[in-house]
Structures are given as C-alpha cells and as structure tokens.
Write an enzyme that holds these catalytic residues in place. Structure first.
Site, PDB file in Angstrom:
ATOM      1  N   ASP A 105      36.916  48.657  44.012  1.00  0.00           N
ATOM      2  CA  ASP A 105      36.089  47.657  43.337  1.00  0.00           C
ATOM      3  C   ASP A 105      36.000  46.427  44.234  1.00  0.00           C
ATOM      4  OD1 ASP A 105      34.734  46.062  41.417  1.00  0.00           O
ATOM      5  OD2 ASP A 105      36.661  45.275  40.712  1.00  0.00           O
ATOM      6  N   VAL A 106      34.830  46.207  44.817  1.00  0.00           N
ATOM      7  CA  VAL A 106      34.625  45.081  45.728  1.00  0.00           C
ATOM      8  C   VAL A 106      34.025  43.914  44.947  1.00  0.00           C
ATOM      9  CG1 VAL A 106      33.529  44.276  47.855  1.00  0.00           C
ATOM     10  CG2 VAL A 106      34.218  46.683  47.628  1.00  0.00           C
TER      11      VAL A 106
ATOM     12  N   ASP B 159      30.085  46.507  38.808  1.00  0.00           N
ATOM     13  CA  ASP B 159      31.416  46.344  38.216  1.00  0.00           C
ATOM     14  C   ASP B 159      31.341  46.164  36.708  1.00  0.00           C
ATOM     15  OD1 ASP B 159      30.105  43.902  38.656  1.00  0.00           O
ATOM     16  OD2 ASP B 159      31.984  42.775  38.790  1.00  0.00           O
TER      17      ASP B 159
ATOM     18  N   ASP C 254      35.695  39.770  31.819  1.00  0.00           N
ATOM     19  CA  ASP C 254      36.219  39.942  33.175  1.00  0.00           C
ATOM     20  C   ASP C 254      36.401  38.569  33.818  1.00  0.00           C
ATOM     21  OD1 ASP C 254      36.806  40.579  35.813  1.00  0.00           O
ATOM     22  OD2 ASP C 254      35.375  42.223  35.902  1.00  0.00           O
TER      23      ASP C 254
ATOM     24  N   THR D 281      35.413  35.778  39.906  1.00  0.00           N
ATOM     25  CA  THR D 281      34.684  34.640  40.470  1.00  0.00           C
ATOM     26  C   THR D 281      33.828  33.999  39.397  1.00  0.00           C
ATOM     27  OG1 THR D 281      34.626  35.796  42.592  1.00  0.00           O
ATOM     28  CG2 THR D 281      33.135  33.929  42.316  1.00  0.00           C
TER      29      THR D 281
ATOM     30  N   THR E  16      47.247  13.375  37.847  1.00  0.00           N
ATOM     31  CA  THR E  16      45.870  13.843  38.041  1.00  0.00           C
ATOM     32  C   THR E  16      45.827  15.355  38.187  1.00  0.00           C
ATOM     33  OG1 THR E  16      45.255  11.760  39.108  1.00  0.00           O
ATOM     34  CG2 THR E  16      43.829  13.652  39.512  1.00  0.00           C
TER      35      THR E  16
END
Length: 258
Positions: free
Chosen positions: A6-7, A111, A131, A134, A186
């Site tokens: 899975d890329v 995916d 999922d 990113t 912070t």
C-alpha cells in the site's frame, strides 16, 4: 507467499501473507519517496525481508495499491526484475466485487476502495472506514456492499505543517499525546489543539454518517496516525485495524485469480 503493498503519500506499508494463511505474517512501513526507482524499492524490500530470514524466492505473487501514480510503475518494474512475475495493480480494470456508486467511479482512490472491500467483508453490513493518513478519509459502504462515496479532510500532520509555515512565531511540533487539554506552553497548546480538534472532527462526522446510514453502522479506523488520535475519540470508533488495507489487498488479489 503473497506480497501486499500500500503506497501512501507519506508512508508505504507492505507485508507478506503465507499461502496457507489469511493473516499478515510480517509487515513494515517506510517513508514514501516519489523519486524512488524500481531498483531502490527492490533494495529496500530485500533488506526488510532479510530481517525475517525471507528472500525474493519466498514471494510467489504480489499486489499493489498506490496513491502516487509514478510509483505504481516502479513497483511493477521491481516485481518483474526481482520477483520474476507481473505485479497486480489496483485500478479501474481490476475485479473488486464492490459496485461503486460515485458520479465518476474512476475518481475513487485505490487505497480507499481496498479499505472498503476489507471492511465490508468483515461486517457484511453498513460500515465506514476512517483512514488516518496524510489526509483523513471517510469511506461509506451500504448494507448491500456498495461503495457510496466518502469525505476527505486534511490530515493532522498537514495541519501542523500549515500552522508552522503560516504563523511566524509558532514552532513546528511533533504529533503526540497532549499532556493536558489546556496547554501550559506553546508546544502543548498546539499539540492539544491538533489532537482534540481532530478528535472532535471525527466524532462529529461519524455521528452525521450514522444519522444517514443507520445507528448500527460499524466504524473501523486504520492508517498510520490512528494510534495517536483514536484514543481521544469518544464512542464513535468500533475498532482499529492497522492491517485493514493489506487485508483488502489480499481479498482483491484472490478475486482476480480465476
């Protein structure tokens, strides 16, 4: 032994499944480098297989799903050169066994479709896959096993990067468990905002999905960042499965063997 790959945009997750089993025996993650060549991917694969006393000779077949188009070609090149067979690529021509109810079925990420196939195979009813990668994606499947569509939002790490780039005085922080809701520095304040902010987003979106699909809709979380965020999400995630995508790849490979 079946190699499943899975890329993703940030990480590549792959593993091996023995011929006499449906379970992933070994799996690894490494950073996705878009400029990688087939030879470089072969070197990485050989080294990781060697760590568990495996080699190219142990791999009988393979399948890949990729959100990075140029790497699909490099993985197939690697497979032909080092594994001695043609790698199956998840794409429009492949059999998935799942009808796609999108305006344009070709838009569905490989995916995301793989995740949906694996989730429905498990529950055989309405389900949603969240999922954490990113991007954070939500993929909905009907009780009849139809891919209905989904939701895409920026991921946690993208948000951290954007905050760092756009706000001159704010530091870049690592995504990790916050010490408390109210940050005493912070860094703590940013970490709290990211983790609890995304947890709240997931809770709200999943609630709306259940309102539309039914209260009994099963929700499965997966992805590289699920382990950080899911512990802070209240009562909306039924289970976490790090192997969901790799399991879906095995299922699709099996459906294309006739």
């Amino acid at each position: 032994m079946l190699l499943v790959v899975d890329v993703g945009n940030t990480q590549t997750h792959f593993g091996v499944i023995p011929a006499d089993s449906n379970e992933v025996a070994r799996h690894w993650r490494f950073a996705t480098v878009r400029e990688s060549t087939g030879d470089e991917l072969g070197a990485v694969l050989a080294n990781l297989l060697a760590l568990t006393k495996l080699s190219f000779d142990d791999v009988d077949d393979s399948i890949v799903s990729s959100t990075v188009p140029q790497l699909s070609e490099q993985w197939t090149t690697m497979s032909e050169r080092y594994l001695g067979h043609e790698m199956l690529v998840v794409g429009p021509a492949i059999k998935t066994g799942m009808p796609i109810r999108m305006d344009n079925p070709y838009e569905v990420g490989a995916d995301r479709l793989v995740n949906a196939v694996a989730a429905y195979e498990r529950v055989r009813d309405a389900c949603v896959v969240v999922d954490f990668g990113t991007a954070i994606t939500y993929d909905a499947v009907s009780p009849a096993g139809e891919y209905l569509g989904g939701i895409i939002t920026p991921g946690a790490e993208i948000s951290i990067d954007a905050l760092y780039e756009r706000a001159a005085k704010l530091p870049k922080v690592e995504l990790a468990e916050p010490r408390s809701l109210i940050g005493k520095s912070t860094v703590d304040a940013i970490r709290s905002g990211i983790v609890f902010g995304f947890a709240g987003q997931v809770e709200s979106i999943v609630k709306r999905l259940r309102d539309e699909l039914g209260a009994a809709t099963h929700v499965i979380a997966t992805g590289g960042l699920a382990g950080v965020l899911v512990p802070f999400i209240r009562e909306t995630i039924d289970e976490v499965d790090e192997m969901l995508t790799l399991t879906g790849l095995r299922l699709i490979w099996e459906r294309n063997q006739s």
